[in-house]
Design an enzyme around this catalytic site. Structure first.
Site, short mmCIF file in Angstrom:
data_model
loop_
_atom_site.label_atom_id
_atom_site.label_comp_id
_atom_site.label_asym_id
_atom_site.label_seq_id
_atom_site.Cartn_x
_atom_site.Cartn_y
_atom_site.Cartn_z
N LYS A 193 0.90 -1.06 0.06
CA LYS A 193 -0.17 -0.02 0.13
C LYS A 193 0.93 1.04 -0.21
O LYS A 193 1.56 1.59 0.85
CB LYS A 193 -0.83 -0.05 1.27
CG LYS A 193 -1.69 1.13 1.14
CD LYS A 193 -2.50 1.56 2.49
CE LYS A 193 -1.56 2.90 3.05
NZ LYS A 193 -1.56 4.06 2.33
N GLY A 245 7.12 4.61 8.26
CA GLY A 245 6.42 5.81 8.67
C GLY A 245 6.43 6.28 9.91
O GLY A 245 7.49 6.25 10.59
N GLU A 267 10.26 0.68 10.36
CA GLU A 267 11.29 1.89 10.07
C GLU A 267 10.70 3.19 10.24
O GLU A 267 9.79 3.35 9.64
CB GLU A 267 11.84 1.48 8.51
CG GLU A 267 13.08 2.30 8.36
CD GLU A 267 12.91 3.96 8.14
OE1 GLU A 267 12.97 4.56 8.93
OE2 GLU A 267 12.88 4.14 6.75
N CYS A 301 13.29 10.49 6.98
CA CYS A 301 13.51 10.19 8.34
C CYS A 301 14.82 10.28 8.98
O CYS A 301 14.83 10.24 10.19
CB CYS A 301 12.80 8.49 8.34
SG CYS A 301 13.84 7.47 7.14
N GLU A 398 10.23 15.23 15.55
CA GLU A 398 10.71 15.03 14.27
C GLU A 398 9.68 16.10 13.37
O GLU A 398 8.54 16.17 13.66
CB GLU A 398 10.35 13.64 13.93
CG GLU A 398 10.49 13.41 12.59
CD GLU A 398 10.12 12.04 11.96
OE1 GLU A 398 9.37 11.32 12.08
OE2 GLU A 398 11.13 11.44 11.26
P1 NDP Z 1 2.32 7.96 8.81
O1 NDP Z 1 2.84 7.00 9.67
O2 NDP Z 1 0.81 8.24 9.04
O3 NDP Z 1 2.12 7.20 7.31
C1 NDP Z 1 2.80 5.96 6.87
C2 NDP Z 1 2.08 5.16 5.92
O4 NDP Z 1 1.43 4.41 7.10
C3 NDP Z 1 1.13 5.62 4.99
O5 NDP Z 1 1.29 4.79 3.60
C4 NDP Z 1 -0.11 5.79 5.68
O6 NDP Z 1 -1.24 5.87 4.90
C5 NDP Z 1 -0.11 4.54 6.45
N1 NDP Z 1 -0.93 4.56 7.51
C6 NDP Z 1 -1.61 5.37 8.22
N2 NDP Z 1 -2.30 4.96 9.50
C7 NDP Z 1 -2.23 3.58 9.46
C8 NDP Z 1 -2.52 2.63 10.17
N3 NDP Z 1 -3.58 2.91 11.22
N4 NDP Z 1 -2.44 1.33 10.07
C9 NDP Z 1 -1.63 1.00 8.71
N5 NDP Z 1 -1.08 1.97 7.83
C10 NDP Z 1 -1.43 3.43 8.34
O7 NDP Z 1 2.82 9.12 8.02
P2 NDP Z 1 2.50 10.41 7.76
O8 NDP Z 1 2.64 10.16 6.27
O9 NDP Z 1 1.05 10.56 8.13
O10 NDP Z 1 3.30 11.49 8.12
C11 NDP Z 1 3.23 11.87 9.40
C12 NDP Z 1 4.53 12.22 10.39
O11 NDP Z 1 5.25 10.90 10.27
C13 NDP Z 1 5.57 13.10 9.49
O12 NDP Z 1 5.25 14.38 9.65
C14 NDP Z 1 6.64 12.52 9.83
O13 NDP Z 1 7.12 13.28 11.13
C15 NDP Z 1 6.68 10.97 9.99
N6 NDP Z 1 7.01 10.38 9.07
C16 NDP Z 1 8.24 9.51 9.01
C17 NDP Z 1 8.73 8.63 8.00
C18 NDP Z 1 9.89 8.01 8.21
O14 NDP Z 1 10.18 7.52 7.21
N7 NDP Z 1 10.20 7.76 9.46
C19 NDP Z 1 8.02 8.85 6.83
C20 NDP Z 1 6.68 9.36 6.59
C21 NDP Z 1 6.23 10.16 7.82
P3 NDP Z 1 -1.55 7.25 4.06
O15 NDP Z 1 -0.34 8.08 4.07
O16 NDP Z 1 -2.20 6.91 2.90
O17 NDP Z 1 -2.84 7.69 4.85
#
Ligand code: NDP
Length: 809
Positions: A193, A245, A267, A301, A398
């Site tokens: 996804k 994420g 991660e 990240c 972050e």
């Molecule tokens: P998220 O952790 O919310 O999203 C990462 C992925 O998980 C996306 O595909 C998201 O879907 C999906 N997701 C969201 N909620 C769920 C759930 N309950 N169960 C399973 N999958 C889920 O990160 P965001 O994109 O919202 O970013 C928010 C903050 O996270 C950023 O500001 C940053 O600080 C951090 N972040 C960190 C990352 C890293 O690599 N360490 C990468 C991205 C964000 P969808 O986005 O489609 O809603």
């Protein structure tokens, strides 16, 4: 006529736009409307709504996508399941050929992929073209090699099965490659996804899978938001979840998968330190900062978001940084001479602005260059914050944007303390011209990747992943492949019947009275009438339990063998404190020294073999087995003494002028809840590998035979074991395990016990994202003489840190 040198003085960049024609044509081919890619075909049915995706630089809608429902996810998981046995049966060379073909096709369509990525995500074309896409191709080539070599490299292992993969929006195609390439190479099939904001290159990748003739169902892509992700996480047909994420969502996933038996790699977020010592080449440092925090608009990240600079050069560095920030170019991501593009979405922009505003109210001084930021689109300028306290919002949270804080330190040890003053542990950069200093500091910083005099360099041959709340598991390199395979002996998931503690002789059984008072009465009829209550073992001392209670221990024949202290939450906390204070000195002893102590433990155990064998026989009622268990325990101590100085890392062949050391480091303070069966061998099998590699341990021994652990105290005391390295808390598991599993200063927990209790341990571990290894009611099988020792135990006892050290002029 002006001279050339004068022309350079006033030379301006002209626009250098990359054409979007190819990408527009590709989008038009699908009428800008996409479904899911399931079982090798595009599926645009189902109950899910549609949603639009926009180019963040222009706010124009570029495509419409399908919101994946639980039904769509189920279809995709079914397709992956159906395809898995065929994909595995294809064999190493067959899979290698497909991965190789994917790599070739990515190269052939590199330009389209790069443009589409920049249109969808807002990153500069310079980065998507020169970094993201080449690295994606490199990943598939590298893993085509691992597919080819799987049988030789990982004998006795098989694929995990069907994998659910969830990725964020910051490196849409690169994160896809990091997830898909190793999964396919090891014979798994998958459902991925992508992030809601940035799914387009994943859909183009699906097309590439079709083009290379990848068997239907091997790769399935389901688009949608967090609900779609949650449906994938919750689907019972998924054997493993790989997630990148935020730490918050990682925690939700840890809780949601607890007890399901699904493997998990996470991660997560970071707040990585960028440490600048006074002797650094400051001009290189400035370019390093550009790469650390302004690369990908800081939406990285492992972004170096905390500059820690030695006091003497702080002012100079700040001035140089300001000057460099003035020359950064921010603008249209598709302009080839732009350094920084646009923030992925208005919501993310708002989050960045909110955090910076919060920092200002806490006293931060916020500096931005004098040039103006485009008004249209979600642009945010490079930002440097000073006067930030180490505990301030800007230093701890972050931000995921182009915002860096600059703080000062005086000594290397202060730099290390500040670097580690975070709940995260993803990466760190260390800048100094003194290699001794760099390599002294690198092991002390708790992070999965350390870059010396460089930053944000990645390669398929090197693992990447976190310590602490930055998650667990690795992506890339040999270490990343372990996430996608399992030992064949773990395939049988049937639950065993756990042995129960022995019951008292019929007299007590009739009365049902197993209380300490009854036990004491029973002892008083025995001879000699001395106190036989074993204490706890904390910080190298025998300690009375805090609650001043004890538990009787019976033999197989119901005779009272003695009593043990009944530890409680307070005792567990004391033991963790003792283990913490011993941890760094134990970890920094030489491996040879740890081996010597393990040999010494074996030697002293052997001296008392008769006594231990008698005790084992009394507990199990099987004297012959007792002899075998005693012998196996001594041999196992020898095994881990032998491994202590041989569980080595690697040097990765990353394609730069550098060496990348993959160091195996201890996890830290480890809890271990020992198996009920084989009370001596079980204890040794868990504790010995953990301490061999430098962890300190809080052990809760078998409830069936806790006296086998308490009898070891005298062995510990005569074997030069430093205080706090092994701590033993006896008692009732339900009164102690929840405290150990939820304790924020415990870095990892091994739990050998029933399925239900294993699930609770996994759930409770989510607080500080501690690593868990639980047996789901299969402890006896795991401890079988051939399986209960060796590399799997050592792998679970360590985490890999990659240290990148460049060389040359
Ligand atoms: P998220 O952790 O919310 O999203 C990462 C992925 O998980 C996306 O595909 C998201 O879907 C999906 N997701 C969201 N909620 C769920 C759930 N309950 N169960 C399973 N999958 C889920 O990160 P965001 O994109 O919202 O970013 C928010 C903050 O996270 C950023 O500001 C940053 O600080 C951090 N972040 C960190 C990352 C890293 O690599 N360490 C990468 C991205 C964000 P969808 O986005 O489609 O809603």
């Amino acid at each position: 006529m002006s001279r050339v040198a004068e022309v350079f003085e006033s030379l301006e960049y002209g626009p250098a736009p990359e054409s979007t024609d190819l990408a527009e044509a590709w989008l038009d081919r699908y009428q800008r409307s996409f479904g899911h890619f399931i079982g090798g075909i595009w599926s645009d049915e189902g109950e899910g709504d549609r949603f639009d995706v926009a180019n963040p630089a222009t706010a124009q809608v570029i495509a419409s996508l399908r919101q994946g429902s639980a039904g769509d996810v189920a279809k995709a998981v079914d397709a992956a399941r159906e395809a898995q046995s065929g994909w595995w049966a294809l064999g190493p060379h067959g899979r290698a050929r497909y991965l190789y073909a994917i790599a070739r096709h990515i190269q052939k369509r590199a330009r389209l992929l790069a443009v589409l990525e920049s249109m969808d995500n807002g990153k500069p074309i310079r980065e998507s073209r020169d970094l993201d896409v080449p690295l994606v191709a490199r990943h598939f080539y590298h893993h085509a090699g691992w597919a080819q070599l799987m049988e030789d490299a990982f004998p006795g292992h098989e694929p995990v099965g069907v994998v659910g993969q969830i990725i964020p929006w910051n490196f849409p195609l690169l994160m896809l490659a990091w997830k898909i390439a190793p999964a396919l190479a090891m014979g798994n099939t998958l459902v991925l996804k992508p992030a809601e904001f940035t799914s387009l290159t994943a859909l183009l990748f699906a097309e590439i899978c079709g083009d290379v003739g990848l068997p239907a169902g091997v790769v399935n892509i389901v688009t949608g938001d967090g609900d779609t992700g949650a449906a994938l996480v919750g689907h019972p047909g998924v054997d493993k979840i790989a997630f990148t994420g935020s730490t918050d969502v990682g925690r939700i996933i840890r809780e949601a998968t607890a007890g399901s038996g699904k493997r998990l790699s996470l991660e997560l977020g970071g707040k990585s330190p960028f440490i600048v010592f006074g002797d650094s080449d400051l001009d290189s440092v400035v370019e390093g900062v550009v790469d650390a925090i302004w690369f990908n608009q800081g939406e990285v990240c492992c972004a170096g978001s905390r500059i820690l600079v030695q006091e003497g050069v702080a002012e100079t560095l700040e001035l140089k940084l300001r000057a460099r920030m003035e020359t950064l170019r921010l603008g249209d991501p598709l302009d080839k001479s732009v350094d920084m593009g646009v923030i992925v979405s208005p919501a993310q922009l708002e989050r960045i602005e909110g955090l910076v505003a919060q920092g200002r109210t806490e006293g931060a001084e916020v500096w931005q260059p004098s040039w103006s930021t485009p008004r249209e689109g979600s642009f945010y300028p490079p930002t440097l914050c000073t006067n930030v306290a180490p505990s301030g919002t800007l230093a701890q949270v972050e931000i995921f944007g182009p915002v860096v804080v600059l703080m000062t330190f005086r000594t290397p040890s202060e730099a290390v303390a500040m670097a580690n003053d975070t709940r995260y542990g993803l990466a760190a950069s260390i800048w100094t011209e003194n290699i001794n200093l760099a390599l002294d500091v690198a092991p002390k910083v708790k992070a999965g990747t350390i870059w010396v005099n460089c930053t944000n360099v990645f390669d398929a041959a090197s693992g990447f992943g976190g310590y602490r709340e930055s998650g667990y598991g690795r992506e890339g390199g040999e270490e990343g492949l372990w996430e996608y395979i399992r030992p064949v002996w773990q395939a049988d998931a049937s639950e065993e019947v756990e042995p129960e503690p022995n019951r008292p002789r019929s007299r007590s059984r009739a009365s049902g009275d197993a209380s300490p008072a009854a036990a004491a009465a029973e002892i008083s009829t025995a001879v000699p009438p001395i106190d036989r209550t074993a204490k706890l073992y904390i910080g190298g001392k025998q300690a009375r339990p805090d609650g001043a209670h004890s538990l009787p221990v019976y033999g197989a024949d119901g005779a009272l063998l003695g009593e043990v202290g009944r530890g409680n939450r307070k005792d567990v906390r004391d033991a963790v404190e003792a283990a913490r204070s011993a941890q760094s000195s134990w970890a920094t002893r030489t491996a040879h020294n740890r081996a010597q102590i393990l040999y010494y433990l074996a030697e002293n155990l052997l001296v008392r073999a008769d006594e231990f064998t008698r005790r084992l026989g009394a507990v199990s009622g099987r004297p012959d087995d007792a002899v075998a268990e005693m012998d196996a325990s001594v041999a196992r101590l020898f095994t881990y003494a032998a491994w202590a100085d041989k569980w080595e890392g690697r040097v990765h062949h990353t394609p730069f002028r550098n060496v990348t050391f993959a160091m195996k480091e201890p996890i830290g303070v480890m809890g271990v809840v020992c198996p009920a069966a084989h009370p001596l061998l079980g204890f040794v099998s868990c504790v010995a590998p953990l301490i061999a590699v430098g962890n300190t341990v809080v052990a809760i021994p078998s409830e069936v035979g806790p006296l086998l652990a308490t009898d070891l105290y005298q062995v510990f005391e005569t074997s030069d074991l430093p205080p706090g390295v092994i701590n033993v808390v006896t008692g009732a598991r339900p009164e102690m395990v929840p405290t150990l599993a939820a304790h924020d200063d415990v870095d990892g927990l091994w739990f050998f016990g029933p399925r239900e209790a294993s699930a609770e341990v996994e759930r409770a571990s989510a607080g500080n994202m501690k690593r868990t290894w639980v047996s789901y009611g299969q402890a006896r099988r795991w401890l079988d003489s051939t399986q209960g020792q060796g590399e799997e135990f050592l792998r679970q006892a360590t985490q890999v840190k990659n240290i990148w050290v460049p060389y040359g002029e």
